[in-house]
Design a protein around this motif. Sequence first.
Motif, PDB file in Angstrom:
ATOM      1  N   THR A 915     -21.442  17.487 -20.205  1.00 55.55           N
ATOM      2  CA  THR A 915     -21.677  18.851 -19.480  1.00 55.55           C
ATOM      3  C   THR A 915     -20.454  18.672 -18.517  1.00 55.55           C
ATOM      4  O   THR A 915     -19.692  17.858 -18.150  1.00 55.55           O
ATOM      5  CB  THR A 915     -23.167  18.665 -18.804  1.00 55.55           C
ATOM      6  N   HIS A 916     -20.485  19.904 -17.754  1.00 54.72           N
ATOM      7  CA  HIS A 916     -19.423  20.162 -16.748  1.00 54.72           C
ATOM      8  C   HIS A 916     -19.563  19.000 -15.388  1.00 54.72           C
ATOM      9  O   HIS A 916     -18.552  18.596 -14.810  1.00 54.72           O
ATOM     10  CB  HIS A 916     -19.511  21.479 -15.944  1.00 54.72           C
ATOM     11  N   PHE A 939     -30.229  18.254 -24.726  1.00 53.54           N
ATOM     12  CA  PHE A 939     -29.496  18.141 -23.413  1.00 53.54           C
ATOM     13  C   PHE A 939     -29.854  16.822 -22.935  1.00 53.54           C
ATOM     14  O   PHE A 939     -30.419  15.854 -23.368  1.00 53.54           O
ATOM     15  CB  PHE A 939     -30.404  19.283 -22.577  1.00 53.54           C
TER      16      PHE A 939
END
Length: 986
Positions: A915-916, A939
């Motif tokens: 993820t960022h 996720f």
Amino acid sequence: MYLNCHSYFSLRFGTFSEIALLELAIENKVDRLALTDINNTSGCLNFVRKAKEKGIQPVVGVDFRNNHQPLYVGIAKNNEGFKELNDFLSHHLHHKLDFPQQAPIFKNAYIIYPFEQVRKLDKQDFETQEYIGIAIKDLNKLKFSSIKAYTDKLVVLQPVTFRSKKDFNAHRLLRAIDNNILLSRLPVTQQACFSEKMFRIDVLKEHYDEFKHILKNTQTLLASCSIDFDFSKNKPSLNQVSYTGDLQKDQLLLKELCQKGLSYRYPDPDQQVLDRIEKELTMIIQMKFVSYFLINWRIITYARQKGYYYVGRGSGANSIVAYILRITDVDPIELDLYFERFINTHRTSPPDFDIDFSWKDREDITQFIFDTFDNVALMGTYITFQYKGVVRELGKVFGLPKFEIDKLSSGAYHASSLDSMSKLVLLYGKLIEGMPNYISIHSSGILISEAPLHYYSATNLPPKGFPTVQYDMLIAEDLGLYKFDILGQRGLAKIKDAIEIIKYNRPDHPPIDIHKIDGFKKDPNVNALIREARCMGCFYVESPAMRMLLSKLKTDNYIGLVAASSIIRPGVAKSGMMREYILREHDPSRKNQSHPIMLDLMKSTHGIMVYQEDVIKVAHVFAKLTLDEADILRRGMSGKFRSRKEFKEVREKFFANCVAEGYESSLITEIWEQVASFAGYAFPKGHSASYAVESYQSLFLKAYFPLEYLVATLNNGGGFYRPEIYLHEAKMSGAIILPPCINNSSYDHILHDKTIFLGFMLLRDLDTKTTTYILEDRIQNGAFKSLENFIDRIPIGLEQLSILIKIDAFRFTNKNVHELLWEAHFKLNGTPPKQSLPPVLFEEERANYTLPKFSRSHLEVAFQQIESFGFPLCGYYPLLRNAPKNKNGAKHLPHYLNKTIDIYGYLITVKNTKTHTGKHMLFGTFLDQHGVVFDTVVFPPVAAKYSIKYKGVYRMLGKVVSEFDFLSIEIHKISKQDYIQDPRYV
């Protein structure tokens, strides 16, 4: 005064760059020096380029050594002398010959024999160009040597290899790595002396104070040397100037070829086409790029004569002349590709054609180029030491145990727990990281120059057998040498082989012109595959990410696929523009959020930068950079060029111009971040179009000849997925798949009507020699009649024969596998295989044995197939210890939208990403119980809890979500399912 300086291009010997050498010279008030790397000229061009910038007079040469034992140093008096040295060096590198103890006489180069070498050879006669080199450490010996009498032949030969003790230590480590021995066992003969350092010029003169004639001789020698290359901005290209040998004839030939080829591409050309041709020809002639076009035309003409398939891509697809010459299959009129991206008056380098050939044909194309043109070589590239790799090497050099090396290399350690030896490994790993390790071959670049390439460097002869220059693409372009890109890819081989299989399997089908793609673009069945993302096996559009993008865009046409081919690139996705593009595709009113200039520049892509040209457009129109500066910006976004001075200057000008235009700082930053995030990754529009053409070619074959195409895919090493997935796809398309058969299979997979006989290539442990014996004998003597007949004809041992029997390759005998194995043991009786067998005139009578009845379950067959080629033909679901608790599959996902589904899936691929915020997450693609693909996302919280990395059947619980009608499952819980025990060992 320094005639023998080494950079780190003295591979696994030197410790700093040619730039660092120049900085060292400035520090020590040295204004003229020679770069003489050991058996290598890689650094010379950049040394000359940077020396001019730093106000130093460069001299170049070679330190010739056998097994790192010094012989003599060659110093080029001029460019001709540099070529002579490169000719001599290259000859010995090509033929792997030791250098002679005494050098030949060069017309334009000096030879300097080190003091110790002169004593060793007892050399007493010296030619005009020959000298004796005296290092500082030799001065005391010189006083008592007869060599001092050669007063006019003595010169300073103080080697420069180190700047500090740390350099010396790194040098010793590199030498130990090179010799593959412990540092403690490194012989002195494989090391340089610690005294090989640079002194301030006044200090150096003090050392030679008793021998002022040595200083004078050295100054005279250096003053007589002058090497020069043109690195100016508007320098002429050094590529082959003329194709025919006459510039006027070149121009006439190019125009004639356009006239002849026009009707193939445009049977009824309108004025727009004719005007575009005239415009391009005028520019090509004005910019002196005619020979570049003609050389590429000659290459692809040869390819067509040989029946090779190719794709011309890159920005060259922006040219209608290239399209008419059939260098590319992209129509620039159809796509509104502007020629100026390819060639403009600001462009000094030749245009860029990347031509892909089948991986099977590329070597012959390369050989043709070497046979047809003069002054040809492959482009070099430097393979550098990577941190993890060099840490492993240093660990071995220091004698660390394997577990300690593994720990250091993986980074799985606490700094506080490391001992002094481990800290040294990490310290010097950082120092050596990035240094060149060895010279390799550029992935695609070929140089075709006007002058012999040894004017610029020596050449190596790698295993491929083609001379390779000792410098990389960047310095070649600085010099004015521009590469021709000849690449190999498997996608084209799949297309070519598929058409051959169609000819064999469907002899009555009319011939297919795969280059006539206009019909493919309009074919509803082909476009349906794109819209529904049923692209398994098809070039560039089969990955899960591309399938997801096509599904979300609902792309069903060529123009849309061109855009998708570039949108999928990392830069566009990273900048967030991929999602925005999808949103604007579904809701065109969103494009009004773009700045009016951006929207005007990129109407066809809703005001979003998608293609490489968009960087140039934005830089030129929005930031008011010149086209030349805009192209520097585009190139600067990739790799090493980003650090170049030119790029930094253009970046500053981008911001300054935007401020001058009155843009708000937030807008300037936003636009710059968009440019910076993807410019190095985005495709030129013509390049994307070229990829889309090949995609359409493969999609056409998949739509109408799925089995032929999938067999061709398998025979060329597959694609994005494992072979079993393509076989599954073939089964879903109606194929019957059979294991290898002694009488029906070949090395490759074979298609008979709708039956695929798997090839011997799939058997993991069957050696190539055995396969060759089987196929050659079958051609000469026909089908095998029995196991006995096979043993009589094929020189084979029991181990190799057992591999074939176990996979049921003798099923034509109608005997059970266990029975055949018993027979094989009796008949071979443990004897080793013979190298060859004489023809059998009379079949030998063999003893028959009464064997008990054997049986073999379908589960045994499946596990044997897993052992033999990695997967069972029945799939993995029948092997589960516990049968699935439900029948849910991909077709049920719409019924569970925004609800939780319990589903089983066989993992076919997984993509790990971050993820960022740097947290781990992943995307998994599975096959359901019914053989249909579905997609999942995991996720970070779930990814941290569950492991999904090994192939197998998983049971998962998750929420079905939809984005632009693309359905996927957000996994909440997942577990890998167990298989039954292998019944062969129970």
